[in-house]
Design a protein around this motif. Structure first.
Motif, PDB file in Angstrom:
ATOM      1  N   ALA A   1       9.119  -5.264  -2.191  1.00  0.00           N
ATOM      2  CA  ALA A   1       8.737  -6.032  -3.196  1.00  0.00           C
ATOM      3  C   ALA A   1       8.647  -5.653  -4.143  1.00  0.00           C
ATOM      4  CB  ALA A   1       9.066  -7.364  -2.073  1.00  0.00           C
ATOM      5  N   GLU A   2       7.283  -5.732  -3.776  1.00  0.00           N
ATOM      6  CA  GLU A   2       5.894  -5.664  -4.890  1.00  0.00           C
ATOM      7  C   GLU A   2       6.460  -4.258  -5.984  1.00  0.00           C
ATOM      8  OE1 GLU A   2       1.907  -6.696  -2.562  1.00  0.00           O
ATOM      9  OE2 GLU A   2       3.152  -4.751  -3.063  1.00  0.00           O
ATOM     10  N   TRP A   3       7.108  -3.430  -5.634  1.00  0.00           N
ATOM     11  CA  TRP A   3       7.398  -2.074  -6.300  1.00  0.00           C
ATOM     12  C   TRP A   3       8.294  -2.422  -7.359  1.00  0.00           C
ATOM     13  CZ3 TRP A   3       3.496   1.278  -7.947  1.00  0.00           C
ATOM     14  CH2 TRP A   3       2.344   1.042  -7.944  1.00  0.00           C
TER      15      TRP A   3
ATOM     16  N   ALA B   1       7.851  -6.833 -10.771  1.00  0.00           N
ATOM     17  CA  ALA B   1       6.532  -6.720 -11.849  1.00  0.00           C
ATOM     18  C   ALA B   1       6.707  -7.545 -12.926  1.00  0.00           C
ATOM     19  CB  ALA B   1       6.595  -5.347 -11.945  1.00  0.00           C
ATOM     20  N   THR B   2       8.287  -7.392 -13.886  1.00  0.00           N
ATOM     21  CA  THR B   2       8.453  -7.994 -14.951  1.00  0.00           C
ATOM     22  C   THR B   2       7.652 -10.176 -14.111  1.00  0.00           C
ATOM     23  OG1 THR B   2      10.109  -6.660 -15.395  1.00  0.00           O
ATOM     24  CG2 THR B   2       9.779  -9.263 -16.135  1.00  0.00           C
ATOM     25  N   VAL B   3       8.313 -10.933 -12.941  1.00  0.00           N
ATOM     26  CA  VAL B   3       8.015 -11.654 -12.491  1.00  0.00           C
ATOM     27  C   VAL B   3       6.327 -12.072 -12.257  1.00  0.00           C
ATOM     28  CG1 VAL B   3       8.517 -13.223 -10.693  1.00  0.00           C
ATOM     29  CG2 VAL B   3      10.389 -11.666 -11.242  1.00  0.00           C
TER      30      VAL B   3
ATOM     31  N   SER C   1      -3.246  -5.626  -4.047  1.00  0.00           N
ATOM     32  CA  SER C   1      -2.535  -4.401  -4.296  1.00  0.00           C
ATOM     33  C   SER C   1      -2.922  -4.379  -5.736  1.00  0.00           C
ATOM     34  CB  SER C   1      -1.221  -4.590  -3.981  1.00  0.00           C
ATOM     35  OG  SER C   1      -0.153  -5.675  -3.821  1.00  0.00           O
ATOM     36  N   TRP C   2      -2.521  -2.803  -5.655  1.00  0.00           N
ATOM     37  CA  TRP C   2      -2.821  -2.083  -6.971  1.00  0.00           C
ATOM     38  C   TRP C   2      -1.838  -2.159  -7.966  1.00  0.00           C
ATOM     39  CZ3 TRP C   2      -0.039   0.238 -10.234  1.00  0.00           C
ATOM     40  CH2 TRP C   2      -0.937   0.767 -12.111  1.00  0.00           C
TER      41      TRP C   2
ATOM     42  N   LEU D   1       0.780  -3.833 -16.552  1.00  0.00           N
ATOM     43  CA  LEU D   1       1.321  -2.462 -16.859  1.00  0.00           C
ATOM     44  C   LEU D   1       2.606  -1.852 -16.607  1.00  0.00           C
ATOM     45  CD1 LEU D   1       0.181   0.147 -17.741  1.00  0.00           C
ATOM     46  CD2 LEU D   1      -0.931   0.307 -15.385  1.00  0.00           C
ATOM     47  N   LEU D   2       2.769  -2.846 -15.596  1.00  0.00           N
ATOM     48  CA  LEU D   2       4.450  -2.291 -14.294  1.00  0.00           C
ATOM     49  C   LEU D   2       5.165  -3.314 -15.408  1.00  0.00           C
ATOM     50  CD1 LEU D   2       3.274  -3.049 -10.354  1.00  0.00           C
ATOM     51  CD2 LEU D   2       3.578  -0.104 -12.168  1.00  0.00           C
TER      52      LEU D   2
END
Length: 289
Positions: A230-232, A237-239, A255-256, A263-264
């Motif tokens: 879910a994180e990636w 990323a937008t949310v 997390s990164w 950035l993502l």
């Protein structure tokens, strides 16, 4: 007859064809922009003449706001203890951008199936106009959708807390996601020239991207491997980025991906556009006349 009596010839034979000048390139660019604007107006006219289509695409995110925000919201926790509706609304904004792929793919598939694409290709119209007009019209429709959803969010208690500049930056990230989704929809509509089939395909593609994301539940509340997925997720990323810019609850910097959400949120749409825009252009160029 003198050596220069005939234009373009000399004693040494025909003069080489002059290289295309900057003026000709600018003229072609102006023509392409003008043709693209004509196609944009055409697509927007179709939208305005079919208000029921706008209603259908608005009804789903508004239903999610009401159902999840009021019915299930009291039973879903937010990591930093904030209100669930403020957590939810940024996810609904991004989800609406994603589900716009369905309208894009269906419209392009209708044009391709009815021979509209072939007719435009046979006319003295810039070859890029049909695709640029479609992408511009979808961007304008996305602005309309966002305006309605922001008003809806304000009515149910959502707001931004970090100034108008950050709020506009968040809206810019949402539109960047919509651009990527639009090119995905254009490619899908050209690849599957049956509107009924496109409608069946879009939901199974879009639903996992919203279900396996941080739209409704924070990733840290999911099982470990599922939270990582879910994180990636590009939608996540937008949310996460717009939650940060809006100052809404639900931020996760452990997390990164959480620490570099903005950035993502830029990198994922640019990557998707770099993949699907050339695919759409190649597919458009290969269509039979």
């Amino acid at each position: 007859m003198s050596a220069t009596g005939i234009r373009g010839t000399s004693a040494a034979g025909p003069a080489p064809a002059p290289a295309e000048g900057a003026g000709a390139r600018r003229s072609r660019l102006r023509d392409a922009v003008a043709d693209g604007w004509v196609m944009t107006r055409r697509n927007m006219t179709h939208v305005l003449r079919s208000p029921e289509e706008i209603g259908i695409y608005f009804s789903l995110p508004i239903m999610f706001v009401l159902v999840f925000g009021y019915v299930f919201g009291s039973g879903i926790s937010v990591p930093d203890g904030g209100g669930y509706r403020e957590f939810l609304l940024p996810g609904v904004f991004a989800m609406t951008m994603l589900y716009g792929m369905g309208a894009t793919a269906t419209a392009v598939s209708l044009d391709a199936g009815r021979g509209v694409v072939d007719r435009f290709r046979a006319m003295p119209v810039a070859r890029s106009a049909l695709l640029t007009g479609r992408s511009a019209a979808d961007l304008l429709r996305a602005l309309l959708e966002m305006a309605v959803l922001v008003v809806c969010g304000l009515l149910v208690g959502w707001s931004w807390h970090r100034g108008i500049g950050n709020a506009l930056a968040a809206l810019g990230l949402l539109l960047l996601l919509r651009v990527a989704v639009t090119w995905m929809g254009i490619w899908l509509g050209l690849a599957v020239r049956n509107p009924d089939t496109v409608g069946v395909i879009v939901f199974p593609l879009a639903f996992p991207l919203t279900a396996l994301s941080n739209v409704f539940v924070a990733p840290e509340l999911m099982p470990g491997w599922l939270g990582t997925v879910a994180e990636w997720n590009p939608v996540s990323a937008t949310v996460a980025a717009i939650r940060e810019l809006f100052g809404n609850p639900g931020l996760d910097g452990s997390s990164w991906a959480g620490e570099h959400a903005v950035l993502l949120a830029v990198a994922w749409p640019l990557l998707l556009t770099a993949v699907f825009a050339p695919l759409a252009l190649r597919r458009y160029g290969s269509l039979s006349r």
